[in-house]
Enzyme design. Structure first.
Site, PDB file in Angstrom:
ATOM      1  N   GLY A   1     -14.826   2.650  11.196  1.00 22.71           N
ATOM      2  CA  GLY A   1     -14.494   3.092  12.547  1.00 22.71           C
ATOM      3  C   GLY A   1     -13.393   2.294  13.215  1.00 22.71           C
ATOM      4  O   GLY A   1     -13.103   2.497  14.397  1.00 22.71           O
ATOM      5  N   ILE A   2     -12.759   1.401  12.474  1.00 23.60           N
ATOM      6  CA  ILE A   2     -11.733   0.538  13.062  1.00 23.60           C
ATOM      7  C   ILE A   2     -10.481   1.347  13.405  1.00 23.60           C
ATOM      8  O   ILE A   2      -9.932   1.210  14.499  1.00 23.60           O
ATOM      9  CB  ILE A   2     -11.416  -0.642  12.128  1.00 23.60           C
ATOM     10  CG1 ILE A   2     -12.657  -1.535  12.005  1.00 23.60           C
ATOM     11  CG2 ILE A   2     -10.212  -1.430  12.626  1.00 23.60           C
ATOM     12  CD1 ILE A   2     -12.583  -2.580  10.916  1.00 23.60           C
ATOM     13  N   GLY A   3     -10.022   2.187  12.477  1.00 23.97           N
ATOM     14  CA  GLY A   3      -8.849   3.011  12.760  1.00 23.97           C
ATOM     15  C   GLY A   3      -9.080   3.914  13.962  1.00 23.97           C
ATOM     16  O   GLY A   3      -8.218   4.042  14.836  1.00 23.97           O
TER      17      GLY A   3
ATOM     18  N   TYR B   1       0.829  -1.205   0.000  1.00 21.08           N
ATOM     19  CA  TYR B   1       0.000   0.000   0.000  1.00 21.08           C
ATOM     20  C   TYR B   1       0.864   1.256   0.000  1.00 21.08           C
ATOM     21  O   TYR B   1       0.553   2.237  -0.682  1.00 21.08           O
ATOM     22  CB  TYR B   1      -0.930   0.011   1.216  1.00 21.08           C
ATOM     23  CG  TYR B   1      -1.712   1.290   1.348  1.00 21.08           C
ATOM     24  CD1 TYR B   1      -2.806   1.550   0.528  1.00 21.08           C
ATOM     25  CD2 TYR B   1      -1.354   2.262   2.285  1.00 21.08           C
ATOM     26  CE1 TYR B   1      -3.516   2.735   0.626  1.00 21.08           C
ATOM     27  CE2 TYR B   1      -2.054   3.449   2.386  1.00 21.08           C
ATOM     28  CZ  TYR B   1      -3.136   3.678   1.568  1.00 21.08           C
ATOM     29  OH  TYR B   1      -3.833   4.862   1.659  1.00 21.08           O
TER      30      TYR B   1
ATOM     31  N   VAL C   1      -5.189  -0.695   8.233  1.00 19.72           N
ATOM     32  CA  VAL C   1      -6.529  -1.269   8.154  1.00 19.72           C
ATOM     33  C   VAL C   1      -6.673  -1.828   6.751  1.00 19.72           C
ATOM     34  O   VAL C   1      -6.479  -1.117   5.761  1.00 19.72           O
ATOM     35  CB  VAL C   1      -7.619  -0.214   8.439  1.00 19.72           C
ATOM     36  CG1 VAL C   1      -9.008  -0.839   8.323  1.00 19.72           C
ATOM     37  CG2 VAL C   1      -7.419   0.416   9.817  1.00 19.72           C
TER      38      VAL C   1
ATOM     39  N   ASN D   1      -0.362  10.588   1.594  1.00 22.13           N
ATOM     40  CA  ASN D   1      -1.486   9.791   2.084  1.00 22.13           C
ATOM     41  C   ASN D   1      -2.579  10.706   2.654  1.00 22.13           C
ATOM     42  O   ASN D   1      -2.779  10.794   3.854  1.00 22.13           O
ATOM     43  CB  ASN D   1      -0.985   8.784   3.131  1.00 22.13           C
ATOM     44  CG  ASN D   1      -2.023   7.734   3.444  1.00 22.13           C
ATOM     45  OD1 ASN D   1      -3.196   7.889   3.136  1.00 22.13           O
ATOM     46  ND2 ASN D   1      -1.588   6.664   4.077  1.00 22.13           N
ATOM     47  N   LYS D   2      -3.277  11.390   1.752  1.00 21.19           N
ATOM     48  CA  LYS D   2      -4.291  12.363   2.162  1.00 21.19           C
ATOM     49  C   LYS D   2      -5.406  11.738   3.005  1.00 21.19           C
ATOM     50  O   LYS D   2      -5.827  12.354   3.992  1.00 21.19           O
ATOM     51  CB  LYS D   2      -4.871  13.077   0.947  1.00 21.19           C
ATOM     52  CG  LYS D   2      -5.862  14.153   1.353  1.00 21.19           C
ATOM     53  CD  LYS D   2      -6.003  15.223   0.327  1.00 21.19           C
ATOM     54  CE  LYS D   2      -7.092  16.233   0.642  1.00 21.19           C
ATOM     55  NZ  LYS D   2      -7.304  16.635   1.984  1.00 21.19           N
TER      56      LYS D   2
ATOM     57  N   GLU E   1       4.408   3.061  15.212  1.00 19.98           N
ATOM     58  CA  GLU E   1       5.242   2.810  14.034  1.00 19.98           C
ATOM     59  C   GLU E   1       4.378   2.576  12.801  1.00 19.98           C
ATOM     60  O   GLU E   1       4.644   3.124  11.746  1.00 19.98           O
ATOM     61  CB  GLU E   1       6.153   1.608  14.281  1.00 19.98           C
ATOM     62  CG  GLU E   1       7.043   1.259  13.133  1.00 19.98           C
ATOM     63  CD  GLU E   1       8.064   2.336  12.776  1.00 19.98           C
ATOM     64  OE1 GLU E   1       8.516   2.344  11.615  1.00 19.98           O
ATOM     65  OE2 GLU E   1       8.403   3.172  13.622  1.00 19.98           O
TER      66      GLU E   1
ATOM     67  N   TYR F   1      -6.303  11.650  10.649  1.00 20.89           N
ATOM     68  CA  TYR F   1      -5.566  12.031  11.858  1.00 20.89           C
ATOM     69  C   TYR F   1      -5.956  13.429  12.319  1.00 20.89           C
ATOM     70  O   TYR F   1      -6.024  13.698  13.518  1.00 20.89           O
ATOM     71  CB  TYR F   1      -4.062  11.921  11.631  1.00 20.89           C
ATOM     72  CG  TYR F   1      -3.604  10.503  11.351  1.00 20.89           C
ATOM     73  CD1 TYR F   1      -4.156   9.415  12.016  1.00 20.89           C
ATOM     74  CD2 TYR F   1      -2.625  10.247  10.405  1.00 20.89           C
ATOM     75  CE1 TYR F   1      -3.749   8.118  11.756  1.00 20.89           C
ATOM     76  CE2 TYR F   1      -2.202   8.952  10.147  1.00 20.89           C
ATOM     77  CZ  TYR F   1      -2.770   7.895  10.823  1.00 20.89           C
ATOM     78  OH  TYR F   1      -2.361   6.612  10.569  1.00 20.89           O
TER      79      TYR F   1
END
Length: 165
Positions: A100-102, A30, A92, A129-130, A88, A136
């Site tokens: 909602g996992i992250g 990825y 997902v 990684n927009k 680190e 975040y």
């Protein structure tokens, strides 16, 4: 699992090493860096579960399937005289994104940081990684513009260990 969308976040155990290894490779692909993926199950087992663990992993299971992992360790803030939590990697799997996992993993990492008296919770994000940057930001993360990450690896690290020869 009882309800339709059951999410469990748990600490990894030694039997998870093959799955962790597989997800590390998926993450490397990825991040467009598959050729940099040199992790082995043996090294992961040693560093995660050996006599001196160097990192920890959380596993997220969604409806009984492994959906994500987060690998983290501690660092230390001299200015705060307190430990910090360093994330680190968080990955997902694509089929489980936007559920909602992250966010749930970040919530658990925040709990761990507070429980352990950490003054900081830090991580890096690839500048392209927009989706991650946007995610975040919703959690209150702030990019540090005055700090640049540096890295010494491979032959340069070996030379440094020999005294810079």
């Amino acid at each position: 699992m009882a309800n339709a969308d059951a999410l469990v976040i748990r600490p990894a155990v030694p039997d998870d090493v093959p799955m962790i290894r597989k997800m590390i490779h998926e993450l490397a692909v990825y991040e467009r860096a598959a050729e940099e993926d040199h992790a082995t199950e043996e090294a992961l087992a040693r560093h995660l579960f050996g006599p001196t663990p160097r990192a920890e992993v959380l596993i997220a299971e969604y409806n009984g399937q492994v959906a994500a992992f987060a690998l983290f360790c501690h660092n230390f803030s001299t200015w705060e005289a307190a430990p910090g939590l360093w994330l680190e990697d968080l990955f997902v799997r694509p089929a489980y994104r936007r559920r909602g996992i992250g966010k749930a993993i970040f919530h658990r990492l925040g709990q761990i940081a507070v429980e352990r008296g950490c003054a900081r919770f830090e991580f890096t994000v690839l500048d392209w990684n927009k989706p991650a940057l946007d995610f975040y930001a919703t959690l209150g993360a702030v990019g540090l513009v005055d700090w640049t990450t540096h890295r010494i690896t491979g032959e340069a690290l070996e030379a440094l260990a020999r005294g810079g020869e």
